[in-house]
Design an enzyme around this catalytic site. Structure first.
Site, PDB file in Angstrom:
ATOM      1  N   ASP A   1      -0.493 -22.380  60.757  1.00  0.00           N
ATOM      2  CA  ASP A   1      -1.271 -22.500  59.526  1.00  0.00           C
ATOM      3  C   ASP A   1      -2.087 -21.214  59.352  1.00  0.00           C
ATOM      4  O   ASP A   1      -2.442 -20.563  60.331  1.00  0.00           O
ATOM      5  CB  ASP A   1      -2.207 -23.704  59.667  1.00  0.00           C
ATOM      6  CG  ASP A   1      -2.887 -24.083  58.357  1.00  0.00           C
ATOM      7  OD1 ASP A   1      -2.406 -25.023  57.704  1.00  0.00           O
ATOM      8  OD2 ASP A   1      -3.892 -23.442  57.999  1.00  0.00           O
TER       9      ASP A   1
ATOM     10  N   HIS B   1      -8.212 -29.267  61.665  1.00  0.00           N
ATOM     11  CA  HIS B   1      -9.657 -28.968  61.671  1.00  0.00           C
ATOM     12  C   HIS B   1     -10.489 -30.143  62.187  1.00  0.00           C
ATOM     13  O   HIS B   1     -11.695 -30.019  62.341  1.00  0.00           O
ATOM     14  CB  HIS B   1     -10.147 -28.573  60.276  1.00  0.00           C
ATOM     15  CG  HIS B   1      -9.499 -27.326  59.754  1.00  0.00           C
ATOM     16  ND1 HIS B   1      -9.491 -26.145  60.466  1.00  0.00           N
ATOM     17  CD2 HIS B   1      -8.814 -27.075  58.604  1.00  0.00           C
ATOM     18  CE1 HIS B   1      -8.834 -25.221  59.767  1.00  0.00           C
ATOM     19  NE2 HIS B   1      -8.407 -25.768  58.638  1.00  0.00           N
TER      20      HIS B   1
ATOM     21  N   ASP C   1       0.323 -22.374  53.549  1.00  0.00           N
ATOM     22  CA  ASP C   1      -0.844 -21.553  53.191  1.00  0.00           C
ATOM     23  C   ASP C   1      -0.845 -20.141  53.783  1.00  0.00           C
ATOM     24  O   ASP C   1      -1.715 -19.341  53.460  1.00  0.00           O
ATOM     25  CB  ASP C   1      -2.185 -22.293  53.389  1.00  0.00           C
ATOM     26  CG  ASP C   1      -2.466 -22.723  54.805  1.00  0.00           C
ATOM     27  OD1 ASP C   1      -1.681 -22.368  55.709  1.00  0.00           O
ATOM     28  OD2 ASP C   1      -3.491 -23.424  55.006  1.00  0.00           O
TER      29      ASP C   1
ATOM     30  N   HIS D   1      -5.076 -20.947  58.600  1.00  0.00           N
ATOM     31  CA  HIS D   1      -6.416 -21.145  59.172  1.00  0.00           C
ATOM     32  C   HIS D   1      -6.311 -21.437  60.671  1.00  0.00           C
ATOM     33  O   HIS D   1      -5.358 -22.087  61.106  1.00  0.00           O
ATOM     34  CB  HIS D   1      -7.110 -22.340  58.501  1.00  0.00           C
ATOM     35  CG  HIS D   1      -7.210 -22.212  57.008  1.00  0.00           C
ATOM     36  ND1 HIS D   1      -6.307 -22.814  56.153  1.00  0.00           N
ATOM     37  CD2 HIS D   1      -8.107 -21.555  56.224  1.00  0.00           C
ATOM     38  CE1 HIS D   1      -6.651 -22.528  54.898  1.00  0.00           C
ATOM     39  NE2 HIS D   1      -7.732 -21.766  54.911  1.00  0.00           N
TER      40      HIS D   1
HETATM   41 ZN   LIG Z   1      -4.703 -24.203  56.387  1.00  0.00          ZN
END
Ligand SMILES: [Zn+2]
Length: 355
Positions: free
Chosen positions: A162, A125, A251, A164
């Site tokens: 991931d 991120h 995750d 995300h």
């Molecule tokens: Zn993540």
């Protein structure tokens, strides 16, 4: 076949607080499970010790102003944002983790190992001049630049599995045709950071080199792996990278507390196996896997173990899910197939495999 695993005791300092889902004990728990499963007794597996990333290496990706700000926040013990605290201890651990990613890549190119696992890595991120989502420095991108600048690596593939979307990594390479970024993640309408749709395909010279596969909540192993085989496998074969960097912790597991996808421990093991097979087929096995995420402390160690065992090339694993996996809802597979068709249509003019 030799596998290096980068780890430092101080990784546990990356603990973002008592009420925060990112806990530092994950590293000890993972190392304990690795030892329990006999991973370090295998002659092919060695432990690599990272050093603190230097400012010079961080500057390969991040702006000077941004780095100054993070170092100052650390001194003042002030958070970068609501969910991304900074302190001298967190900063030290973050720097060691970027150092771990670098060491993993160098160990491969120096011929000390064939594949590597950079524990704790994958801070996707973070962009050039921003952090957030628990991330300060984009270790994957720093590694890309070290390999390009010091080892003359020309073509790299990043597979981000991931839960995300890896917005930071995507931003950094959005107009770069030498870094193919492929991300499978939960539908951004339902999760942080809210971007990562199929039509975000890159721009300028990098148009066609940013590949997003958003998946509906509760997508299970079979559907996930089908999407992976439809997108990642043919593009990797066509792009022919010199190395694959793959990031994602646990995750995307069905019991994760932040994500809503439906992978199982076995699914992570298969995912890792697919990545290894592709790396063997297209780039002589050169692969760095960076598992860092995961927000259910019970499933995190077996998932990271499953991922790592795949890289090590184990035939089977002695760990399983602590809970029974849910059944994937009926419409999920159809939705994913539709997304993959849409993606292929959008990318047809850039990739022969999609024609
Ligand atoms: Zn993540």
């Amino acid at each position: 076949m030799r596998v290096g695993i980068t780890y430092h005791e101080k990784f546990s300092q990356y603990d973002l607080g008592a009420a925060h889902p990112f806990k530092g004990d994950r590293f000890n728990n993972v190392m304990n499970l690795f030892k329990e499963q006999g991973l370090f007794r295998l002659p092919s597996v060695s432990l690599l010790k990272p050093e603190l990333v230097t400012l010079r290496d961080l500057l390969r990706i991040h702006d000077k102003e941004y780095l100054d700000r993070i170092f100052r926040l650390a001194e003042e013990n002030k958070p970068y944002d609501m969910e991304t605290p900074v302190s001298p201890r967190i900063l030290e651990a973050a720097r060691l983790m970027v150092g771990g990613a670098i060491e993993a890549g160098k160990a491969i190119y120096d011929g000390r190992v064939d594949r590597a696992v950079a524990l704790g890595g994958g801070f996707h991120h973070a962009g050039r001049d921003y952090g957030g989502g628990f991330c300060l420095f984009n270790d994957v991108a720093v590694l890309v630049e070290v390999l390009r600048e010091e080892y003359a690596v020309k073509r790299l593939l990043i597979l981000d599995y991931d839960v995300h979307f890896g917005n930071g990594t995507s931003d950094i390479y959005y107009s770069d045709p030498e870094v193919l970024f492929i991300s499978l993640h939960q539908d951004p309408r339902t999760i942080y950071p809210g971007t990562g749709f199929v039509d975000e395909i890159g721009e300028g010279a990098g148009e066609g080199y940013n590949i997003n596969v958003p998946l509906p909540p509760r997508t299970g192993d079979q559907t996930y792996l089908e999407a992976l085989k439809q997108v990642f496998v043919p593009l990797a074969e066509e792009f022919k990278p010199e190395i694959i960097l793959a990031n994602g912790g646990s995750d995307a597991h069905f019991a994760d507390r932040l994500g809503n996808l439906g992978l199982t421990v076995k699914g992570f093991f298969k995912l890792s196996g697919v990545i290894v097979d592709v790396a063997e087929g297209v780039c002589g096995g050169k692969l760095v896997l960076l598992p860092g995420s995961g927000y259910n402390p019970t499933v995190l160690p077996p998932c990271w173990y499953a991922l790592t065992a795949g890289v090590v090339g184990l035939e089977k694993i002695g760990v399983t899910d602590p809970y029974a996996p849910p059944v994937e809802p009926g419409l999920v597979r159809q939705k994913v197939r539709k997304t993959v068709s849409e993606l292929k249509r959008l990318l047809r003019k850039y990739w022969r495999s999609f024609r």
